[in-house]
Motif scaffolding. Structure first.
Motif, mmCIF file in Angstrom:
data_model
loop_
_atom_site.group_PDB
_atom_site.id
_atom_site.type_symbol
_atom_site.label_atom_id
_atom_site.label_comp_id
_atom_site.label_asym_id
_atom_site.label_seq_id
_atom_site.Cartn_x
_atom_site.Cartn_y
_atom_site.Cartn_z
ATOM 1 N N SER A 1 0.844 -1.192 0.000
ATOM 2 C CA SER A 1 0.000 0.000 0.000
ATOM 3 C C SER A 1 0.879 1.241 0.000
ATOM 4 C CB SER A 1 -0.906 0.003 1.231
ATOM 5 O OG SER A 1 -0.120 0.173 2.408
ATOM 6 N N GLY A 2 0.274 2.383 -0.305
ATOM 7 C CA GLY A 2 1.027 3.628 -0.249
ATOM 8 C C GLY A 2 1.578 3.890 1.137
ATOM 9 N N ALA A 3 0.789 3.542 2.164
ATOM 10 C CA ALA A 3 1.223 3.779 3.545
ATOM 11 C C ALA A 3 2.434 2.937 3.917
ATOM 12 C CB ALA A 3 0.071 3.480 4.500
ATOM 13 N N GLN A 4 2.697 1.874 3.164
ATOM 14 C CA GLN A 4 3.833 0.999 3.460
ATOM 15 C C GLN A 4 5.098 1.410 2.720
ATOM 16 O OE1 GLN A 4 1.847 -2.634 2.306
ATOM 17 N NE2 GLN A 4 1.406 -3.190 4.434
ATOM 18 N N LEU A 5 5.019 2.493 1.975
ATOM 19 C CA LEU A 5 6.186 2.998 1.263
ATOM 20 C C LEU A 5 6.751 4.221 1.988
ATOM 21 C CD1 LEU A 5 4.938 2.751 -2.434
ATOM 22 C CD2 LEU A 5 6.432 1.155 -1.214
ATOM 23 N N GLU A 6 8.045 4.369 1.920
ATOM 24 C CA GLU A 6 8.723 5.501 2.548
ATOM 25 C C GLU A 6 9.573 6.206 1.510
ATOM 26 O OE1 GLU A 6 12.093 6.487 5.984
ATOM 27 O OE2 GLU A 6 11.234 4.474 5.820
ATOM 28 N N SER A 7 9.548 7.529 1.542
ATOM 29 C CA SER A 7 10.356 8.340 0.631
ATOM 30 C C SER A 7 11.353 9.165 1.431
ATOM 31 C CB SER A 7 9.448 9.280 -0.184
ATOM 32 O OG SER A 7 10.206 10.284 -0.817
ATOM 33 N N ARG A 8 12.597 9.143 1.002
ATOM 34 C CA ARG A 8 13.616 10.020 1.573
ATOM 35 C C ARG A 8 14.306 10.746 0.430
ATOM 36 N NH1 ARG A 8 16.634 10.917 6.130
ATOM 37 N NH2 ARG A 8 15.567 9.262 7.261
ATOM 38 N N TRP A 9 14.267 12.090 0.499
ATOM 39 C CA TRP A 9 14.834 12.918 -0.570
ATOM 40 C C TRP A 9 15.982 13.737 0.004
ATOM 41 C CZ3 TRP A 9 15.501 18.130 -1.650
ATOM 42 C CH2 TRP A 9 15.678 18.481 -3.002
ATOM 43 N N THR A 10 17.106 13.728 -0.708
ATOM 44 C CA THR A 10 18.306 14.427 -0.253
ATOM 45 C C THR A 10 18.825 15.313 -1.373
ATOM 46 O OG1 THR A 10 18.899 12.529 1.122
ATOM 47 C CG2 THR A 10 20.615 14.160 0.701
ATOM 48 N N LEU A 11 18.980 16.584 -1.096
ATOM 49 C CA LEU A 11 19.616 17.470 -2.060
ATOM 50 C C LEU A 11 21.120 17.241 -1.996
ATOM 51 C CD1 LEU A 11 19.399 19.851 -4.081
ATOM 52 C CD2 LEU A 11 19.734 21.378 -2.116
ATOM 53 N N ILE A 12 21.703 16.865 -3.118
ATOM 54 C CA ILE A 12 23.160 16.678 -3.181
ATOM 55 C C ILE A 12 23.836 18.040 -3.301
ATOM 56 C CG2 ILE A 12 25.063 15.666 -4.485
ATOM 57 C CD1 ILE A 12 23.055 13.491 -5.395
ATOM 58 N N THR B 1 10.414 12.025 4.070
ATOM 59 C CA THR B 1 11.487 12.732 4.761
ATOM 60 C C THR B 1 12.281 13.558 3.765
ATOM 61 O OG1 THR B 1 11.684 10.949 6.396
ATOM 62 C CG2 THR B 1 13.551 12.468 6.196
ATOM 63 N N VAL B 2 12.574 14.775 4.137
ATOM 64 C CA VAL B 2 13.491 15.629 3.380
ATOM 65 C C VAL B 2 14.678 15.906 4.291
ATOM 66 C CG1 VAL B 2 13.832 17.858 2.269
ATOM 67 C CG2 VAL B 2 11.634 16.669 2.037
ATOM 68 N N ASP B 3 15.858 15.479 3.890
ATOM 69 C CA ASP B 3 17.040 15.682 4.721
ATOM 70 C C ASP B 3 17.382 17.161 4.818
ATOM 71 O OD1 ASP B 3 17.435 13.035 5.377
ATOM 72 O OD2 ASP B 3 18.641 12.624 3.600
ATOM 73 N N PRO B 4 17.908 17.604 5.949
ATOM 74 C CA PRO B 4 18.216 19.027 6.146
ATOM 75 C C PRO B 4 19.245 19.536 5.141
ATOM 76 C CG PRO B 4 18.288 17.808 8.231
ATOM 77 C CD PRO B 4 18.199 16.782 7.143
ATOM 78 N N PHE B 5 19.159 20.818 4.868
ATOM 79 C CA PHE B 5 20.143 21.496 4.031
ATOM 80 C C PHE B 5 21.152 22.145 4.980
ATOM 81 C CE2 PHE B 5 17.199 22.543 0.163
ATOM 82 C CZ PHE B 5 16.730 21.240 0.174
ATOM 83 N N THR B 6 22.375 21.672 4.947
ATOM 84 C CA THR B 6 23.383 22.181 5.880
ATOM 85 C C THR B 6 24.665 22.631 5.194
ATOM 86 O OG1 THR B 6 24.218 19.925 6.216
ATOM 87 C CG2 THR B 6 22.528 20.727 7.760
ATOM 88 N N ARG B 7 24.948 22.138 4.001
ATOM 89 C CA ARG B 7 26.216 22.429 3.343
ATOM 90 C C ARG B 7 26.074 23.630 2.406
ATOM 91 N NH1 ARG B 7 25.272 17.217 2.143
ATOM 92 N NH2 ARG B 7 25.330 17.661 -0.100
#
Length: 881
Positions: free
Chosen positions: A38-49, A167-173
């Protein structure tokens, strides 16, 4: 009929049959669910390189994890997501060959598997990288509103399902925060903020102006006056509404409303409201000037005399501002004000605030509160944009599809009778999100009445010919419904498009089908119908409708080029300059409609512009054919070679409202901090930006471009056109803009607007300051800094504490403190001197009980700091080691 045994048996068979069908559907759904997670069983993590050095693209890493019990199939699914600044005709360049990202419409995109994609087993993570257009330096611009749609073998879609964890990883660099190597805008670290704040100094309370906007003349006698609930308000009959307004607000101070009565008494313990002659700076002011005089005398009471009713109302605001800032919290039932003489009149007749509620909706209550705060700071024009590509927000009873369809968003794969999700609203119209909502006629009439009571004119905007997708999709649905009913004539009554148009274009916001067909007569019938409905609502409210804003901005290049109807029309009218001339044809036709309705026409700048190249650079040239007053352009672009556009319009004879993006676009982020929400295409806007705006000479306040490069202002004077003496007479005033792409809640609305709007009001009402007249730019800049120091103190010590309780309180932006630790000692500062700073040294976030910073202090370890308002609300945390 009696229920015979045979009838009962037949009923049993039917029930069993339907139960069997229902059971089959359940079984089929269960089988499909067993085939995929199901959609609820999927996880997205996005990281700006990183954002690429060229400032034109970004690279990102995307991970999809399957937490279900079945594999994610190799085909038959699409993940939809919203993302700003990514629209393109071309597929997004994927680094992994196993998926594609393609643009659907607006800010909606599709992530789909290719033939090379292998099923994603339970517990596994699939990671890929891609290169996308435009730099991304705010996590709030990352993919949002993610949902997945599965298809069966026949290509039939299953209902959309939200992705479970995003999840969107923080922008730190630096490479994540900078928009390419040309981005020179500094990052607002605590140390940088402290350096900027060190240019300010805290002023004593008696050196801070008590009234905002600053009046023309203000003189205290040295005596004080005590107000309380025993005071009474005297007034003529025609000022009854304003007297009641004053009594209501004083009730929040005294606990009991003072009595109001018809009369002319002028004595101790009375507030007399009246209309009469007013002299300001030696000039006699007449009705229509909005001027007032306020006299507060311990022995003769308070007199507010306006040149007209508007002037009386603004004098009331000044009286309320003389109260101590915390009076509206109800803790000072007998406040003290100075005995004073004030004479005042506005600098500009047009002091405006715009809001767009189409990109994202804001409730009637939010609008009413926005109007309350506008009136308190003497703003008098409310530009209310209720239609755009992303939504239609006003009920039109004879065209119900406008709100039945275009007041909300939902999943669609073919655009049929639905607006697709935008700005992360998700695939479901219900329950309502920030993307869904509209004002009933009763709502809108209430808004008009409330504004009128606050001496604010409502200027409605229905945007055409582009930015019209909300209307287009709704009217296509209407046409389809009536055609199915065999009502061909009615179906074509409001056809806004050419069904054979194959023009290929993309709008500024990424839409591929957002412009009406301007040669179709139903377009003008539609406009007339909408205008008539608004006229009826204003009439029912008992308020005149004087100005109609028809938008006309950002007509995409390429529109109408492949429209048979348009090409045939152009063949018959060779005097029209191709498809670019069709925009001017539309303007002429709308002006004819508005003239019939005796309405003043207003528009965005583009309605009266031609786009040309000068020395290879794009330039917008005003066209002379609409000058002279028949059209009021709202001029926003003072960037990228158009720094003098307001001047060129005004000098040509156009009455102009200045909306300059560099200083007056409130939806732009306060600064470059990744956690600071907002857009950045036009740079960054904080409370100082409107304050230092110089309408008569915009070059002085056009300091940096959107990437932080300093303008050579001296060179601009040589290369650009300045306002002439006649041109200055054509500047009606200034307006702040609130575009709501990223504003998704009432809390965020207040955060974006305040305290910027207070600075806007200061510049719109207060007399032109001396520093604005200085021709020496170095002397000008130095004088601006001194003036800003005084105004920043006014914000920190009076206006923001007042907003903590006025009208129930305002969730304005509290700036994170600036701070440095040197030789073991903490030094901290704030953008608005007077705001409290609290800190911790144990790693926890500061609270209202944390130590109060008053002077440099010895610290060890990690220090966290926040500014606080009088209610104990905290800013974002600043962290220093």
């Amino acid at each position: 009929m009696r229920n015979s045994p045979s009838n009962r048996g037949m009923g049993t068979v039917v029930v069993i049959f339907f139960l069997t069908l229902a059971g089959l559907a359940v079984v089929q759904a269960a089988l499909r669910a067993a085939e995929h997670p199901s959609g609820a069983q999927l996880e997205s993590r996005w990281t700006l390189i990183a954002n690429d050095d060229d400032g034109l693209s970004h690279r990102a890493r995307w991970a999809i994890t399957n937490h279900g019990k079945a594999p994610l199939p190799s085909r038959g699914w699409t993940i939809y997501f919203n993302m700003l600044h990514m629209a393109s005709f071309e597929p997004i360049l994927e680094i992994a060959p196993t998926v594609t990202i393609t643009h659907f419409s607006g800010d909606l995109f599709k992530l789909q598997p290719t033939d090379a994609f292998s099923p994603l087993a339970p517990g596994e993570t699939f990671t890929f990288e891609y290169q996308g257009v435009q730099p991304i330096n705010k996590p709030s611009w990352a993919p949002s509103g993610l949902y997945i749609v599965f298809e069966d073998e026949q290509g039939n879609e299953e209902p959309p399902e939200l992705i479970g964890k995003v999840t969107v990883d923080p922008f730190t660099r630096p490479e994540q925060i900078n928009r390419g190597k040309e981005d020179l805008t500094p990052l607002p670290t605590p140390a940088y903020l402290h350096g900027e704040n060190q240019k300010l100094s805290r002023l004593r309370g008696d050196r801070i102006s008590k009234v905002t906007p600053t009046p023309v003349s203000y003189r205290e006698s040295g005596a004080d006056m005590v107000l309380n609930a025993q005071w009474r308000i005297c007034h003529p009959q025609e000022l009854e509404r304003d007297a009641q307004y004053l009594a209501r607000l004083l009730k929040t101070v005294f606990g009991t409303a003072p009595k109001t009565e018809i009369g002319t008494a002028r004595e101790a313990g009375t507030i007399l409201l009246r209309v009469g002659p007013v002299t300001v700076a030696g000039e006699q002011k007449t009705a229509g000037s909005e001027a007032y005089a306020l006299t507060a005398d311990p022995f003769r009471g308070i007199v507010i005399q306006g040149a007209d009713a508007d002037g009386v109302f603004y004098g009331i605001q000044t009286l309320l501002q003389l109260l101590p800032p915390t009076s509206f919290a109800g803790q000072t039932p007998e406040p003290v004000i100075p005995a004073v003489r004030i004479a005042d009149a506005p600098r500009f007749a047009y002091r405006g605030q715009h809001i767009d509620v189409s990109h994202n909706f804001h409730s009637k209550q939010s609008i009413l509160l926005l109007l309350d705060r506008m009136a308190f700071y003497k703003l008098n024009k409310f530009h209310f944009q209720v239609s755009d590509d992303e939504g239609w927000r006003i009920e039109i009873p004879e065209l119900p599809e406008l709100t039945e369809i275009s007041s909300g968003r939902a999943h669609t794969s073919n655009h049929d009778s639905v607006l697709h999700p935008t700005y992360g609203a998700g695939p479901f119209r219900e329950p309502a999100t920030f993307g869904t909502g509209f004002y009933t006629r009763a709502d809108f009439i209430e808004i008009i009445k409330h504004a009128h009571q606050l001496h604010i004119d409502v200027i409605p905007e229905i945007n055409m010919p582009a930015h019209a997708r909300g209307a287009l999709i709704a009217m296509k649905a209407r046409e389809k419904r009536l055609m199915a009913e065999g009502k061909t004539k009615e179906a074509l009554e409001y056809r806004l498009y050419d069904p054979n148009d194959t023009s290929r274009y993309i709008s500024a916001q990424g839409f591929l089908d957002n412009a009406v067909c301007v040669v179709e007569e139903p377009v003008y019938h539609f406009a007339e119908t909408i205008i008539r409905n608004f006229e009826e609502m204003f009439q029912e409210a008992g308020v005149p409708l004087d100005v109609w804003h028809f938008g006309a901005d950002e007509v995409p290049r390429g529109v109408w080029e492949k429209s048979p109807l348009c090409q045939d029309f152009l063949a018959k009218h060779p005097e029209i300059d191709g498809t670019t001339g069709l925009k001017n044809y539309f303007v002429h036709r709308i002006l004819e409609v508005l003239d019939r309705h005796r309405l003043q026409a207003a528009c965005w700048q583009e309605a009266a512009l031609d786009h040309v190249l000068v020395d290879g650079e794009p330039r917008d040239n005003p066209v002379p054919e609409f000058a002279g007053g028949q059209l009021i352009p709202y001029v926003w672009n003072n960037l990228r070679g158009n720094e003098d556009l307001c001047a060129r319009f005004a000098n040509m004879g156009y009455p102009v409202v200045m909306c300059c993006v560099s200083n007056l676009y409130f939806d732009l982020a306060y600064n470059k901090d990744p956690l600071e929400p907002g857009l950045t295409w036009g740079g960054f806007i904080d409370a100082r930006s409107p304050f230092e705006f110089v309408p008569e000479d915009v070059f002085k306040s056009t300091r940096v471009d959107s990437m932080g490069h300093r303008y050579d202002r001296r060179q601009m004077y040589k290369e650009r056109e300045s306002l002439t003496a006649e041109g200055r007479k054509n500047v009606l005033g200034i307006q702040g803009q609130i575009w709501c792409e990223t504003i998704k809640s009432p809390e965020l609305l207040q955060y974006y607007v305040y305290p910027k709007q207070i600075s806007l009001a200061e510049r719109a009402w207060a007399p032109q300051p001396e520093w604005a007249r200085l021709d020496d730019l170095d002397a000008h800049d130095a004088a601006v800094q001194v003036a800003w120091n005084a105004f920043a103190n006014r914000l920190g010590q009076r206006e923001l504490p007042r907003l903590d309780s006025l009208f129930g309180g305002t969730l304005y932006r509290l700036p994170p403190p600036g701070a440095v630790v040197k030789n073991g000692r903490l030094t901290a500062s704030t953008e608005y001197p007077g705001l409290a700073i609290r800190y911790t040294t144990d790693g926890s976030d500061p609270t209202a009980e944390s130590p109060l910073y008053t002077r440099p202090v010895a610290v060890t370890g990690t220090v966290k700091l926040s500014t606080f308002d009088t209610r104990g609300r905290a800013s974002r945390v600043s962290t220093v080691e």
